[in-house]
Design an enzyme around this catalytic site. Structure first.
Site, short mmCIF file in Angstrom:
data_model
loop_
_atom_site.label_atom_id
_atom_site.label_comp_id
_atom_site.label_asym_id
_atom_site.label_seq_id
_atom_site.Cartn_x
_atom_site.Cartn_y
_atom_site.Cartn_z
N ASP B 45 13.48 4.05 -25.05
CA ASP B 45 12.30 4.88 -25.41
C ASP B 45 11.23 3.90 -24.28
O ASP B 45 9.94 4.91 -24.51
CB ASP B 45 11.93 5.68 -26.50
CG ASP B 45 13.06 5.96 -27.42
OD1 ASP B 45 13.34 6.95 -26.19
OD2 ASP B 45 12.96 6.03 -28.75
N CYS B 46 11.90 2.67 -24.09
CA CYS B 46 10.42 1.89 -23.01
C CYS B 46 9.66 2.77 -21.62
O CYS B 46 10.65 2.61 -20.87
CB CYS B 46 10.80 0.68 -23.87
SG CYS B 46 9.17 -0.32 -22.67
N TRP B 47 8.45 3.30 -21.53
CA TRP B 47 7.97 3.42 -20.90
C TRP B 47 7.99 2.02 -19.35
O TRP B 47 6.80 2.83 -18.32
CB TRP B 47 6.44 4.17 -20.56
CG TRP B 47 6.81 5.52 -21.67
CD1 TRP B 47 8.10 6.39 -22.29
CD2 TRP B 47 6.27 6.42 -22.68
NE1 TRP B 47 7.79 7.42 -23.45
CE2 TRP B 47 6.22 6.96 -22.67
CE3 TRP B 47 4.37 6.02 -22.42
CZ2 TRP B 47 5.34 7.81 -23.99
CZ3 TRP B 47 3.41 6.65 -22.94
CH2 TRP B 47 4.15 7.57 -23.67
N ASP B 48 7.85 1.12 -19.64
CA ASP B 48 7.47 0.08 -18.74
C ASP B 48 6.11 0.47 -18.91
O ASP B 48 5.08 -0.68 -17.35
CB ASP B 48 7.84 0.08 -18.08
CG ASP B 48 9.49 -0.22 -18.00
OD1 ASP B 48 9.58 -0.83 -18.90
OD2 ASP B 48 10.33 0.13 -16.87
#
Lengths: 393, 106, 151
Positions: B45-48
């Site tokens: 789920d990480c969007w960076d």
């Protein structure tokens, strides 16, 4: 738009014989925040103060940059003057061009370094905000604080506790204004009345155009005093060093160092006490820890880790107190009162002063009931003699 | 790609229940594990966004670049000042470029 | 008595014109001290040395002038003898307006200094720690070259 007045103190030719005030005045003339530049013979004298007061009321300034001697020497004079002029205490910056510039560098170097120092000082007062609070302790900006509680852990005096609203609150009675919490705050939301992270960052912007390599030194109060001492003795050092005074090495926030590196500063020196000497109990300990961490992050960025370094000065610069073991009754009071942790009990029960850590403050001599401690710079005999002499007059 | 926590540097914000990376993460993805170190609970789920990388006071979090952008040794390292961020960009050939970007933090 | 040198700085910008230094000098000389008046001491030492006008420049010296915070260290280095500093500027000339009071305080302060000077000693000059440490650091920085973030 801030209106700053700049006072250049000649210190009765002791400063302006060593650097070129004309060049400095000419270069500062274009600065948009300066409303006047006044050269005075002696800013601390009644005549000098009067000139500054007249100029200040004539031009209506809101901040003052006093380019004179060390704040440790005549700082109180300028503080008093700003109070009289109705200028906020935060809007005064004392630029030390005597001990740390004119007296230690060659003529041309002193002029260019002096100009950089003055620019840094002006940047600071331009950034500074007036602050009417009279509380003299660390302040926490609750709007930005995110309750990480690092300040609670790092405060050497346990002056910070959690308030009912979940935010940390400073107990003004316990706060010693060492600034260790400022250095530790990851969001830099803590400030002291005379030490704010954003002001220091603004000062670093004055670095442009200075001689390379440009070194900034964050000197704790004691290291600053020692640098002044070098100036008094005329011991020359490189003019590349620009000293910023901080309350303690632990008060240097790594965000400020990031700012310095981003501003193009070639090297940052943090100068403080040798290990056990710290009056703030553990300021230099946390500073060393943070520096170690920062050095790793410098290496991550493919920079040399020595761009941020810790130095300790002043080991044994002051003559240490002497304990006379014949008179000593081994009560240990001296060990307890010494603010620098310089007195240690030896294996055989003797108390001894570690000469490097002693700063000759004399607190141990006052606490010693049998009178076994001699402070060489001011022995008991001298004080008694002074009392006798004063009574005889 | 998820943020990678260097557990030798992370001090779990001294084991506070909510470390800084947890507070800042817009997706609420960071948490402390049993060892008191930060970790990303759902790396997919990480969007960076790199918020945690910037905020970590220990500099313990690294955002790995997605392979489409650049594979090892490409790196993006932000260091935050009061009103600016220093970016150190390393491309796949190891070439280093540096930028200082002003922010409006104040 | 004797065996003490006395330097008095009489700079008009510092001490004003209220103090009658000649009279004080006379009183002191009557007691057998060697007294030198300087009309502008700062100007004389700005080149960094002080040609001693005394017969024996190593004797304990009382310097009457500005506060020790102005140039205690510099003075001790220049004179290179036991020095007691008497503050007749900040703590006398600048705070009293009454002529009589200023003169009396000034004289008392100098006598006080004379009594105290026997406890003064030649202090060893501090080592240039900062200069030495900085030299090493700067040569290292020069080797590393400028900060790449410098625009």
């Amino acid at each position: 738009m801030s209106r700053a007045g700049v006072v250049l103190c000649r210190c009765n030719t002791l400063i302006d014989s060593k650097m070129d005030f004309n060049t400095i005045e000419r270069r500062l003339q274009k600065h948009k925040n300066i409303v006047f530049i006044q050269r005075v013979n002696m800013a601390c004298s009644p005549a000098g103060k009067q000139i500054i007061e007249e100029m200040a009321s004539l031009h209506g300034i809101d901040s003052l940059v006093a380019v004179a001697c060390s704040p440790l020497a005549k700082g109180s004079v300028f503080k008093d003057l700003t109070r009289k002029l109705g200028i906020d205490k935060n809007m005064l910056e004392i630029v030390n061009i005597r001990e740390q510039c004119a007296w230690v560098h060659e003529y041309d170097d002193a002029t260019s370094k002096g100009l950089t120092l003055i620019n840094m000082g002006i940047n600071r007062v331009v950034k500074a905000q007036p602050d009417s609070t009279t509380i003299n302790c660390a302040m926490i900006n609750k709007i930005k604080c995110d309750k990480c509680k690092r300040c609670l852990e790092e405060c050497p005096n346990r002056a910070i506790s959690i308030n009912d609203d979940g935010y940390p609150a400073v107990n003004p009675d316990l706060c010693q204004r060492c600034g260790v919490c400022i250095g530790g705050c990851p969001l830099a939301v803590i400030s002291l009345p005379d030490f704010k992270v954003d002001e220091i960052s603004a000062m670093l912007k004055g670095a442009s155009g200075a001689k390379s390599p440009f070194i900034v030194g964050f000197f704790c109060d004691f290291a600053y005093e020692e640098a002044d001492k070098m100036g008094q003795a005329g011991s020359a050092y490189s003019p590349n060093l620009h000293i910023i005074r901080v309350p303690c090495t632990g008060a240097v926030n790594m965000i400020t160092v990031n700012d310095a590196i981003a501003e193009g500063v070639d090297g940052v020196l943090i100068a403080g006490c040798d290990a056990s000497q710290c009056k703030r109990k553990r300021g230099n300990e946390v500073a060393r820890y943070r520096i170690e961490n920062f050095q790793k992050s410098l290496e991550e960025q493919f920079l040399e880790k020595e761009r941020l370094s810790y130095v300790s000065l002043g080991e044994g610069l002051k003559e240490a107190s002497i304990i006379n073991d014949d008179k000593c009754n081994r009560c240990g009071a001296c060990q307890q009162v010494c603010p620098y942790g310089a007195i240690k009990q030896q294996d055989e029960g003797k108390f001894q002063v570690y000469y490097k850590a002693c700063r000759s403050c004399g607190i141990c001599a006052a606490a010693c009931k049998p009178g076994a401690i001699l402070v060489p710079v001011c022995p008991d005999k001298k004080i008694m003699n002074a009392i006798d002499a004063a009574l005889a007059i | 790609m998820p943020p990678k926590v260097d557990i030798t540097k992370c001090d779990g914000c001294r084991a506070e229940e909510e470390p800084l990376c947890d507070q800042i993460c817009p997706g609420n993805l960071m948490r402390l594990n049993e060892q008191g170190k930060a970790e990303c609970r759902s790396s997919r789920d990480c969007w960076d966004c790199m918020s945690c990388t910037k905020i970590c006071p220990q500099g313990a979090i690294e955002t790995r670049l997605p392979y489409q952008l650049g594979y090892y040794p490409a790196k993006l390292i932000p260091k935050v000042g009061t009103d600016k961020i220093m970016w150190t960009c390393v491309d796949i050939n190891g070439k280093v470029e540096r930028y200082v970007i002003k922010t409006r933090n104040n | 008595m004797g065996k003490i040198n006395i330097i008095i700085c009489t700079n008009i910008h510092c001490q004003g014109s209220k103090i009658n230094f000649l009279e004080i000098k006379e009183v002191l000389e009557k007691d057998g001290y060697e007294v030198v008046l300087h009309s502008n001491f700062c100007d004389e030492i700005k080149r960094g040395f002080y040609p001693s006008p005394f017969n024996n420049c190593k004797l304990p010296t009382v310097f009457a002038g500005c506060s020790p915070c102005v140039m205690e260290g510099k003075l001790k280095k220049l004179l290179n003898c036991p020095v007691e500093i008497v503050n007749i500027r900040e703590q006398c000339a600048w705070i009293y307006n009454n002529v009589e009071e200023v003169n009396k305080t000034c004289q008392n302060k100098i006598f006080f200094g004379i009594k105290q000077v026997k406890y003064a000693r030649i202090e060893s000059q501090p080592e240039n720690v900062l200069g030495k440490k900085l030299k090493g650091y700067i040569s290292l920085m020069e080797k590393y070259g400028p900060n790449p973030f410098k625009m």
